[in-house]
Design a protein around this motif. Structure first.
Motif, PDB file in Angstrom:
ATOM      1  N   LEU A 203     -29.561  42.281  27.952  1.00 10.13           N
ATOM      2  CA  LEU A 203     -30.105  41.274  29.198  1.00 10.13           C
ATOM      3  C   LEU A 203     -28.129  39.911  29.727  1.00 10.13           C
ATOM      4  O   LEU A 203     -27.661  39.431  30.323  1.00 10.13           O
ATOM      5  N   GLY A 204     -27.356  40.028  27.924  1.00  8.11           N
ATOM      6  CA  GLY A 204     -26.325  38.377  28.113  1.00  8.11           C
ATOM      7  C   GLY A 204     -26.689  37.622  28.069  1.00  8.11           C
ATOM      8  O   GLY A 204     -26.022  36.947  27.927  1.00  8.11           O
ATOM      9  N   LEU A 205     -28.113  37.102  27.041  1.00 12.61           N
ATOM     10  CA  LEU A 205     -28.008  36.268  26.613  1.00 12.61           C
ATOM     11  C   LEU A 205     -28.355  35.820  25.716  1.00 12.61           C
ATOM     12  O   LEU A 205     -27.794  34.507  25.445  1.00 12.61           O
ATOM     13  N   VAL A 206     -27.471  37.114  24.940  1.00 13.23           N
ATOM     14  CA  VAL A 206     -27.070  36.996  23.460  1.00 13.23           C
ATOM     15  C   VAL A 206     -26.038  37.885  23.524  1.00 13.23           C
ATOM     16  O   VAL A 206     -26.369  38.608  23.353  1.00 13.23           O
ATOM     17  N   GLU A 207     -24.301  37.047  22.281  1.00 14.68           N
ATOM     18  CA  GLU A 207     -24.303  37.713  22.093  1.00 14.68           C
ATOM     19  C   GLU A 207     -23.080  37.812  20.612  1.00 14.68           C
ATOM     20  O   GLU A 207     -23.905  36.794  20.186  1.00 14.68           O
ATOM     21  N   GLN A 208     -23.681  39.221  19.783  1.00 20.67           N
ATOM     22  CA  GLN A 208     -23.113  39.077  18.312  1.00 20.67           C
ATOM     23  C   GLN A 208     -21.637  39.139  17.491  1.00 20.67           C
ATOM     24  O   GLN A 208     -20.586  39.918  19.204  1.00 20.67           O
ATOM     25  N   GLU A 209     -21.507  38.031  16.893  1.00 19.57           N
ATOM     26  CA  GLU A 209     -20.015  38.319  16.782  1.00 19.57           C
ATOM     27  C   GLU A 209     -18.921  39.597  16.111  1.00 19.57           C
ATOM     28  O   GLU A 209     -19.776  40.643  16.104  1.00 19.57           O
ATOM     29  N   ASN A 210     -18.072  40.293  16.217  1.00 14.48           N
ATOM     30  CA  ASN A 210     -17.883  41.742  15.806  1.00 14.48           C
ATOM     31  C   ASN A 210     -18.388  41.582  14.560  1.00 14.48           C
ATOM     32  O   ASN A 210     -18.086  40.843  13.344  1.00 14.48           O
ATOM     33  N   GLY A 211     -18.250  43.349  14.064  1.00 14.91           N
ATOM     34  CA  GLY A 211     -18.563  43.877  12.999  1.00 14.91           C
ATOM     35  C   GLY A 211     -20.251  42.874  12.211  1.00 14.91           C
ATOM     36  O   GLY A 211     -19.772  43.036  11.067  1.00 14.91           O
ATOM     37  N   GLY A 212     -21.207  42.717  12.940  1.00 19.75           N
ATOM     38  CA  GLY A 212     -22.475  42.379  12.622  1.00 19.75           C
ATOM     39  C   GLY A 212     -22.761  41.271  12.731  1.00 19.75           C
ATOM     40  O   GLY A 212     -23.562  40.955  11.107  1.00 19.75           O
ATOM     41  N   GLY A 213     -21.562  40.576  12.764  1.00 19.03           N
ATOM     42  CA  GLY A 213     -21.756  38.581  12.819  1.00 19.03           C
ATOM     43  C   GLY A 213     -22.948  37.998  12.880  1.00 19.03           C
ATOM     44  O   GLY A 213     -23.837  38.256  13.483  1.00 19.03           O
ATOM     45  N   ARG A 214     -22.333  36.552  13.021  1.00 21.96           N
ATOM     46  CA  ARG A 214     -23.275  36.102  13.986  1.00 21.96           C
ATOM     47  C   ARG A 214     -24.023  35.834  15.260  1.00 21.96           C
ATOM     48  O   ARG A 214     -23.052  36.977  16.012  1.00 21.96           O
ATOM     49  N   TYR A 215     -24.672  35.359  15.731  1.00 21.51           N
ATOM     50  CA  TYR A 215     -25.511  35.998  17.333  1.00 21.51           C
ATOM     51  C   TYR A 215     -24.961  34.465  17.716  1.00 21.51           C
ATOM     52  O   TYR A 215     -25.597  32.855  17.692  1.00 21.51           O
ATOM     53  N   GLY A 216     -24.639  34.200  19.089  1.00 23.71           N
ATOM     54  CA  GLY A 216     -24.605  33.304  19.792  1.00 23.71           C
ATOM     55  C   GLY A 216     -25.374  33.756  21.139  1.00 23.71           C
ATOM     56  O   GLY A 216     -25.171  34.590  21.810  1.00 23.71           O
ATOM     57  N   LEU A 217     -25.301  32.679  22.288  1.00 25.06           N
ATOM     58  CA  LEU A 217     -25.295  32.290  22.859  1.00 25.06           C
ATOM     59  C   LEU A 217     -24.770  33.298  23.745  1.00 25.06           C
ATOM     60  O   LEU A 217     -22.915  33.641  24.624  1.00 25.06           O
ATOM     61  N   GLY A 218     -25.099  34.202  24.585  1.00 20.17           N
ATOM     62  CA  GLY A 218     -24.489  34.973  25.595  1.00 20.17           C
ATOM     63  C   GLY A 218     -24.076  34.513  26.943  1.00 20.17           C
ATOM     64  O   GLY A 218     -23.573  33.455  27.277  1.00 20.17           O
ATOM     65  N   PRO A 219     -22.978  35.795  27.812  1.00 20.35           N
ATOM     66  CA  PRO A 219     -22.566  34.707  29.178  1.00 20.35           C
ATOM     67  C   PRO A 219     -23.260  34.719  29.964  1.00 20.35           C
ATOM     68  O   PRO A 219     -22.997  33.586  31.272  1.00 20.35           O
ATOM     69  N   LEU A 220     -24.864  35.879  30.281  1.00 20.23           N
ATOM     70  CA  LEU A 220     -25.657  35.345  31.496  1.00 20.23           C
ATOM     71  C   LEU A 220     -26.486  33.813  31.067  1.00 20.23           C
ATOM     72  O   LEU A 220     -26.301  33.162  31.619  1.00 20.23           O
ATOM     73  N   ALA A 221     -25.726  33.339  29.565  1.00 15.06           N
ATOM     74  CA  ALA A 221     -27.131  31.610  29.305  1.00 15.06           C
ATOM     75  C   ALA A 221     -26.178  30.804  29.508  1.00 15.06           C
ATOM     76  O   ALA A 221     -26.774  29.886  30.075  1.00 15.06           O
ATOM     77  N   LEU A 222     -24.982  31.831  29.720  1.00 16.78           N
ATOM     78  CA  LEU A 222     -23.186  30.533  30.036  1.00 16.78           C
ATOM     79  C   LEU A 222     -23.767  30.075  31.745  1.00 16.78           C
ATOM     80  O   LEU A 222     -23.872  29.210  32.226  1.00 16.78           O
TER      81      LEU A 222
END
Length: 274
Positions: free
Chosen positions: A66-85
């Protein structure tokens, strides 16, 4: 999890509107990301949301789509995505600080028993734009449009503590008469402003008007800029200025809640803008 970040309806009883439990459960992951303000590893994010990593992962996969969350490359940490922003920016655009604060000063006036006002920075300095009278109002000149003294009032001292010095000096130059102190930061005034920044509150007792005291707390926007003050005013004999007593605690609490609604994140120390 902090109470002020609980999801709406979390503690509602059966008489409240019915929701979708899985949405509320998964929403705790978004709450955790918003609270921390930085990407988190899966195990840390799951722990903050009160669930196991195995339970959290499917929610995160859907939020990524949905774009609410995005994950760093290589299966890294999770952060807020573009839709959340985008949602956050749209939400901030809908908030007018004065409109947001107006019902809160009505509540404060009733609970504290003191007149509470909103002041913003105007062309000539701190200017009263809203006033909520106490149940037993004190006859103090607090009309809309009143420009508050920078040196002698709680509202004025608050703005002087958090605004750029050049802006404050210009207001002092505009408002102080020729036989008053020159437009400068005296050692006494500097000490008052330092104390204001240290406590997050400005105060005045018998300043401009004898027998009248006031406390003021700052409201900040998403850029850390002070946008208004919440100021409680009452008779000195019945007004407690101590930062640990109810008027100070309540003013500071409401000011912080409003600041958070405007996108502000509390720093370790607050200093005036450069």
């Amino acid at each position: 999890m902090p109470d002020d970040l609980d999801l709406p309806g979390k503690d509602s009883d059966t008489r409240g509107p019915r929701g979708i439990q899985s949405v509320e459960v998964g929403g705790q992951l978004l709450v955790a990301l918003a609270h921390h303000g930085r990407p988190l590893a899966l195990k840390d994010l799951a722990r903050e949301a009160g669930m196991t990593p195995a339970k959290a992962h499917p929610y995160l996969v859907s939020y990524i789509k949905l774009g609410l969350v995005e994950q760093e490359n290589g299966g890294g940490r999770y952060g807020l995505g573009p839709l959340a922003l985008q949602l956050g920016l749209i939400s901030l655009q809908q908030y007018d600080p004065v409109r947001l604060a107006t019902p809160r000063i009505e509540e404060l006036a009733l609970s504290l028993g003191h007149t509470v006002a909103i002041a913003v920075w105007g062309n000539r300095g701190p200017t009263i734009v809203r006033v909520a009278e106490a149940p037993s109002p004190v006859h103090i000149s607090m009309r809309h449009g009143t420009v508050m003294s920078l040196r002698g009032t709680a509202s004025g001292r608050l703005f002087a503590a958090y605004l750029p010095p050049a802006q404050v000096l210009e207001a002092l130059r505009l408002n102080e008469t020729a036989d008053a102190e020159p437009a400068r930061f005296t050692p006494t005034f500097e000490a008052i402003l330092a104390q204001t920044r240290a406590t997050g509150l400005a105060q005045s007792r018998d300043g401009v008007v004898a027998g009248v005291s006031a406390l003021a707390a700052p409201v900040f926007d998403d850029g850390g800029r002070m946008v208004l003050s919440l100021t409680a005013i009452g008779p000195s004999g019945h007004f407690e200025l101590d930062e640990h007593h109810t008027p100070a605690r309540e003013l500071r609490r409401v000011a912080r809640e409003l600041s958070r609604q405007l996108g502000w994140r509390e720093p370790e120390t607050m200093t005036p803008a450069a």
